[in-house]
Write a protein that holds these residues in place. Structure first.
Motif, PDB file in Angstrom:
ATOM      1  N   VAL A  24      71.897  75.280 -34.069  1.00 12.05           N
ATOM      2  CA  VAL A  24      72.782  74.316 -33.283  1.00 12.05           C
ATOM      3  C   VAL A  24      72.826  73.074 -34.451  1.00 12.05           C
ATOM      4  O   VAL A  24      71.955  72.612 -35.028  1.00 12.05           O
ATOM      5  CB  VAL A  24      71.984  74.024 -32.411  1.00 12.05           C
ATOM      6  N   LEU A  25      74.038  72.648 -34.538  1.00 12.16           N
ATOM      7  CA  LEU A  25      74.326  71.276 -35.428  1.00 12.16           C
ATOM      8  C   LEU A  25      74.881  70.307 -34.506  1.00 12.16           C
ATOM      9  O   LEU A  25      75.516  70.643 -33.430  1.00 12.16           O
ATOM     10  CB  LEU A  25      75.290  71.715 -36.355  1.00 12.16           C
ATOM     11  N   LEU A  26      74.158  69.112 -34.344  1.00 14.28           N
ATOM     12  CA  LEU A  26      74.744  67.852 -33.546  1.00 14.28           C
ATOM     13  C   LEU A  26      74.896  66.699 -34.474  1.00 14.28           C
ATOM     14  O   LEU A  26      74.224  66.420 -35.531  1.00 14.28           O
ATOM     15  CB  LEU A  26      73.382  67.484 -32.565  1.00 14.28           C
ATOM     16  N   GLN A  27      75.982  65.858 -34.079  1.00 14.04           N
ATOM     17  CA  GLN A  27      76.338  64.925 -34.878  1.00 14.04           C
ATOM     18  C   GLN A  27      76.263  63.529 -34.009  1.00 14.04           C
ATOM     19  O   GLN A  27      77.076  63.780 -32.895  1.00 14.04           O
ATOM     20  CB  GLN A  27      77.425  64.990 -35.581  1.00 14.04           C
ATOM     21  N   ARG A  28      76.088  62.645 -34.335  1.00  7.90           N
ATOM     22  CA  ARG A  28      76.246  61.138 -33.490  1.00  7.90           C
ATOM     23  C   ARG A  28      76.464  60.021 -34.541  1.00  7.90           C
ATOM     24  O   ARG A  28      75.624  59.877 -35.662  1.00  7.90           O
ATOM     25  CB  ARG A  28      75.078  60.973 -32.461  1.00  7.90           C
ATOM     26  N   THR A  29      77.007  59.213 -34.323  1.00  2.56           N
ATOM     27  CA  THR A  29      77.047  58.019 -35.004  1.00  2.56           C
ATOM     28  C   THR A  29      76.469  56.779 -34.575  1.00  2.56           C
ATOM     29  O   THR A  29      76.508  56.639 -33.266  1.00  2.56           O
ATOM     30  CB  THR A  29      78.552  57.498 -35.329  1.00  2.56           C
ATOM     31  N   TYR A  30      76.064  55.951 -35.211  1.00  5.65           N
ATOM     32  CA  TYR A  30      75.078  54.788 -34.752  1.00  5.65           C
ATOM     33  C   TYR A  30      75.676  53.689 -35.591  1.00  5.65           C
ATOM     34  O   TYR A  30      75.743  53.558 -36.846  1.00  5.65           O
ATOM     35  CB  TYR A  30      73.803  54.954 -34.953  1.00  5.65           C
ATOM     36  N   GLN A  31      75.662  52.546 -34.993  1.00  4.34           N
ATOM     37  CA  GLN A  31      75.983  51.150 -35.641  1.00  4.34           C
ATOM     38  C   GLN A  31      74.561  50.674 -36.048  1.00  4.34           C
ATOM     39  O   GLN A  31      73.653  49.867 -35.399  1.00  4.34           O
ATOM     40  CB  GLN A  31      76.584  50.214 -34.756  1.00  4.34           C
ATOM     41  N   ALA A  32      74.165  51.313 -37.284  1.00  2.29           N
ATOM     42  CA  ALA A  32      72.680  50.679 -37.743  1.00  2.29           C
ATOM     43  C   ALA A  32      72.918  50.904 -39.320  1.00  2.29           C
ATOM     44  O   ALA A  32      73.851  51.617 -39.801  1.00  2.29           O
ATOM     45  CB  ALA A  32      71.793  51.748 -37.063  1.00  2.29           C
ATOM     46  N   GLU A  33      71.792  50.883 -39.786  1.00  3.84           N
ATOM     47  CA  GLU A  33      71.747  51.091 -41.185  1.00  3.84           C
ATOM     48  C   GLU A  33      70.728  52.337 -41.389  1.00  3.84           C
ATOM     49  O   GLU A  33      70.136  52.835 -40.391  1.00  3.84           O
ATOM     50  CB  GLU A  33      70.785  49.842 -41.926  1.00  3.84           C
ATOM     51  N   PRO A  34      71.024  53.179 -42.611  1.00  2.00           N
ATOM     52  CA  PRO A  34      70.166  54.470 -42.808  1.00  2.00           C
ATOM     53  C   PRO A  34      68.708  54.351 -42.510  1.00  2.00           C
ATOM     54  O   PRO A  34      67.934  55.079 -41.748  1.00  2.00           O
ATOM     55  CB  PRO A  34      70.606  54.829 -43.988  1.00  2.00           C
ATOM     56  N   GLU A  35      68.162  52.874 -42.944  1.00  2.00           N
ATOM     57  CA  GLU A  35      66.727  52.891 -43.212  1.00  2.00           C
ATOM     58  C   GLU A  35      66.412  52.626 -41.590  1.00  2.00           C
ATOM     59  O   GLU A  35      65.212  52.942 -41.159  1.00  2.00           O
ATOM     60  CB  GLU A  35      66.524  51.488 -43.943  1.00  2.00           C
ATOM     61  N   GLU A  36      67.069  52.160 -40.570  1.00  2.00           N
ATOM     62  CA  GLU A  36      66.771  51.925 -39.339  1.00  2.00           C
ATOM     63  C   GLU A  36      66.765  53.237 -38.738  1.00  2.00           C
ATOM     64  O   GLU A  36      65.819  53.572 -37.814  1.00  2.00           O
ATOM     65  CB  GLU A  36      67.762  50.744 -38.493  1.00  2.00           C
ATOM     66  N   VAL A  37      67.729  54.093 -38.811  1.00  2.00           N
ATOM     67  CA  VAL A  37      67.635  55.600 -38.334  1.00  2.00           C
ATOM     68  C   VAL A  37      66.516  56.143 -38.881  1.00  2.00           C
ATOM     69  O   VAL A  37      65.780  56.921 -38.196  1.00  2.00           O
ATOM     70  CB  VAL A  37      69.035  56.211 -38.486  1.00  2.00           C
ATOM     71  N   TRP A  38      66.048  56.115 -40.052  1.00  2.00           N
ATOM     72  CA  TRP A  38      64.979  56.948 -40.765  1.00  2.00           C
ATOM     73  C   TRP A  38      63.727  56.358 -39.910  1.00  2.00           C
ATOM     74  O   TRP A  38      62.810  57.271 -39.680  1.00  2.00           O
ATOM     75  CB  TRP A  38      64.970  56.420 -42.078  1.00  2.00           C
TER      76      TRP A  38
END
Length: 183
Positions: A24-38
């Motif tokens: 299963v592959l899922l994608q979502r976008t976020y208004q954030a910086e990569p470091e915040e998601v990490w």
């Protein structure tokens, strides 16, 4: 007010099968910086807020990790080994019930975090699912996690009602499997 179902339905999903292996592959976008998601994926306090479990590890390749309940019991409902850790872009790990030894080998989860225009795209690939019940569980679980993560990253607050509460019977069965109350 944030519409929980709208958040869940905004997630791109793709299920594929190669031979016996289901992914299963899922994608979502976020208004954030990569470091915040990490940080949101690897910080135990943050995962406790939006996931309802603390993801606990030192996040180094080869290290163990656990998805621990936040009810004080210390029970891990999922555990595995960190396979790859490249902050803040990629995290891969095995992902199964503690002590599980599926005949086809462990399932694998890979988080890919990438800048996408002025926002960030998170792609989660969950591979080598054990069976139909695993597919059912993650088909409900990952979208709920993504929706609550989006709310936390973009508003600073989790959703007013945890999205997994809409799947209460499935969640109860998953928790019971690891706390000895499953029949």
């Amino acid at each position: 007010m944030i519409d929980i179902l709208e958040q869940i339905n905004a997630i791109h999903r793709q299920v594929s099968q190669t031979g016996e292996e289901v992914s299963v592959l899922l994608q979502r976008t976020y208004q954030a910086e990569p470091e915040e998601v990490w940080d949101a994926l690897t910080d135990a306090d943050l995962t406790a807020e939006y996931w309802g479990h603390s993801n606990v590890s030192d996040w180094q390749a080869g290290s163990p990790w656990e998805h621990r309940r936040v009810d004080g019991s210390g029970i891990a409902d999922v555990a595995g080994t960190v396979l790859e850790s490249a902050p803040p872009r990629r995290l891969a790990m095995t992902f199964d019930a503690p002590g599980a030894a599926p005949p086809q080998g462990p399932s694998r989860v890979t988080f890919d975090i990438e800048p996408y225009h002025e926002i960030v795209r998170l792609t989660v690939t969950h591979e080598n699912l054990a069976d139909e019940s695993a597919l059912e569980a993650i088909s409900a679980g990952w979208p709920a996690v993504f929706a609550n993560l989006k709310s936390l990253l973009e508003t600073g607050h989790v959703l007013p009602r945890a999205p997994w509460e809409m799947h209460a019977e499935l969640r109860a069965a998953q928790l019971a499997r690891n706390d000895g109350t499953a029949r």
